[in-house]
Design a protein around this motif. Structure first.
Motif, short mmCIF file in Angstrom:
data_model
loop_
_atom_site.label_atom_id
_atom_site.label_comp_id
_atom_site.label_asym_id
_atom_site.label_seq_id
_atom_site.Cartn_x
_atom_site.Cartn_y
_atom_site.Cartn_z
N UNK A 1 0.85 -1.20 0.00
CA UNK A 1 0.00 0.00 0.00
C UNK A 1 0.88 1.24 0.00
N UNK A 2 0.40 2.28 -0.65
CA UNK A 2 1.12 3.57 -0.64
C UNK A 2 0.22 4.66 -0.11
N UNK A 3 0.87 5.62 0.51
CA UNK A 3 0.19 6.79 1.05
C UNK A 3 1.07 7.99 0.77
N UNK A 4 0.47 9.09 0.31
CA UNK A 4 1.27 10.32 0.26
C UNK A 4 0.54 11.42 1.04
N UNK A 5 1.35 12.23 1.71
CA UNK A 5 0.81 13.29 2.56
C UNK A 5 1.42 14.63 2.14
N UNK A 6 0.77 15.30 1.19
CA UNK A 6 1.24 16.62 0.76
C UNK A 6 0.76 17.69 1.74
N UNK A 7 1.07 18.95 1.44
CA UNK A 7 0.61 20.03 2.31
C UNK A 7 -0.90 20.22 2.10
N UNK A 8 -1.54 20.82 3.10
CA UNK A 8 -3.01 20.95 3.06
C UNK A 8 -3.51 21.51 1.72
N UNK A 9 -2.87 22.60 1.26
CA UNK A 9 -3.42 23.29 0.09
C UNK A 9 -3.28 22.49 -1.19
N UNK A 10 -2.41 21.50 -1.19
CA UNK A 10 -2.24 20.66 -2.38
C UNK A 10 -3.15 19.44 -2.33
N UNK A 11 -3.84 19.24 -1.20
CA UNK A 11 -4.62 18.00 -1.03
C UNK A 11 -5.77 17.87 -2.04
N UNK A 12 -6.57 18.92 -2.29
CA UNK A 12 -7.66 18.72 -3.27
C UNK A 12 -7.15 18.31 -4.66
#
Ligand code: PEP
Length: 251
Positions: A37-48
């Motif tokens: 499984x993969x997960x990426x956690x960008x900054x809030x403003x890039x999430x949408x």
């Protein structure tokens, strides 16, 4: 059997436009690896923007933090349902939050409870500082962070929670822990506390990641340790090739 999870913490990097480029670069390589499984956690403003790109993929999306209040006069904070609108996961208690933003085991506990109440999967980070490590206090510190950070959670299945063991001295320093040491800490101070809190069966199913200077050249050594169920990756998750190679190593 715990499916490995390779997660990227992008920290304070990448605008929304840059996030799209990086996802485009890494997505085909990640999609080609099965059983991880993969997960990426960008900054809030890039999430949408990231959510739009990842919606039909095997790569999950997470935030890097969440507040515990639902709404109100809390300028600058982001509520759990705001995160849950786009994300499946949320990192909580990263050592940079603890060191620079006053995060404590108590606030980790509040955030974790709020995340769970909104169906988010918390990735709760624990780990000792260099001074604590050198003073022989690793197990004491990590088990305290686990007990206090996870007290009173109503976990009923193993897939509701992920733990990341991240020795603070190994984060962003290029100096990773020895894989066998990481495995020992997980086996002695993390999984037994999970068993105390949630029972043995759930504890055996919860994924515990290692984080701290994971890169393609050392990933395989970590993943061959029985207690290490994947990695939380900072710097190397910002390079598509490296993140893909780490994911391949987990397979
Ligand atoms: C992290 O930020 O959680 C991390 C482990 O960073 P790095 O991989 O750069 O050490």
């Amino acid at each position: 059997m715990r499916t490995p999870l390779v997660a990227g913490n992008w920290k304070l990097n990448k605008t929304a436009a840059e996030t799209k480029v990086l996802i485009e670069e890494m997505l085909p390589g990640l999609e080609a690896v099965s059983n991880v499984d993969n997960l990426i956690c960008p900054s809030y403003l890039a999430i949408p923007a990231a959510a739009e790109m990842l919606k039909d993929s095997k790569v999950a999306l997470g935030a890097q933090n969440v507040y515990w209040e639902e709404a109100g006069a809390f300028t600058g904070e982001v509520a759990p349902d705001m995160v849950a609108e786009f994300c499946e996961f949320v990192i909580i208690g990263h050592s940079e939050r603890r060191a620079y933003f006053g995060e404590t085991d108590e606030s980790v506990n509040r955030r974790t409870k709020a995340a769970l109440a909104h169906g988010l999967i918390p990735v709760v980070c624990v780990g000792e500082t260099l001074a604590e490590n050198e003073a022989g206090k690793t197990d004491e510190v990590v088990s305290r962070q686990m007990r206090d950070g996870l007290a009173g959670l109503g976990i009923t299945s193993a897939d509701q929670l992920v733990i990341a063991y991240e020795p603070v001295w190994a984060i962003g320093t290029g100096k990773a822990a020895y894989p066998e040491d990481a495995s020992r800490v997980i086996g002695q101070s993390i999984r037994p506390v999970l068993a105390e809190l949630f029972g043995d069966e759930i504890a055996q199913g919860i994924r515990v990641l290692y984080g701290g200077s994971v890169k393609p050249s050392n990933a395989r050594d970590f993943f061959s340790e029985e207690e290490v169920d994947g990695a939380l990756v900072g710097g190397a998750s910002l390079k598509a090739d490296d993140f893909i190679k780490i994911t391949e190593a987990a397979a």
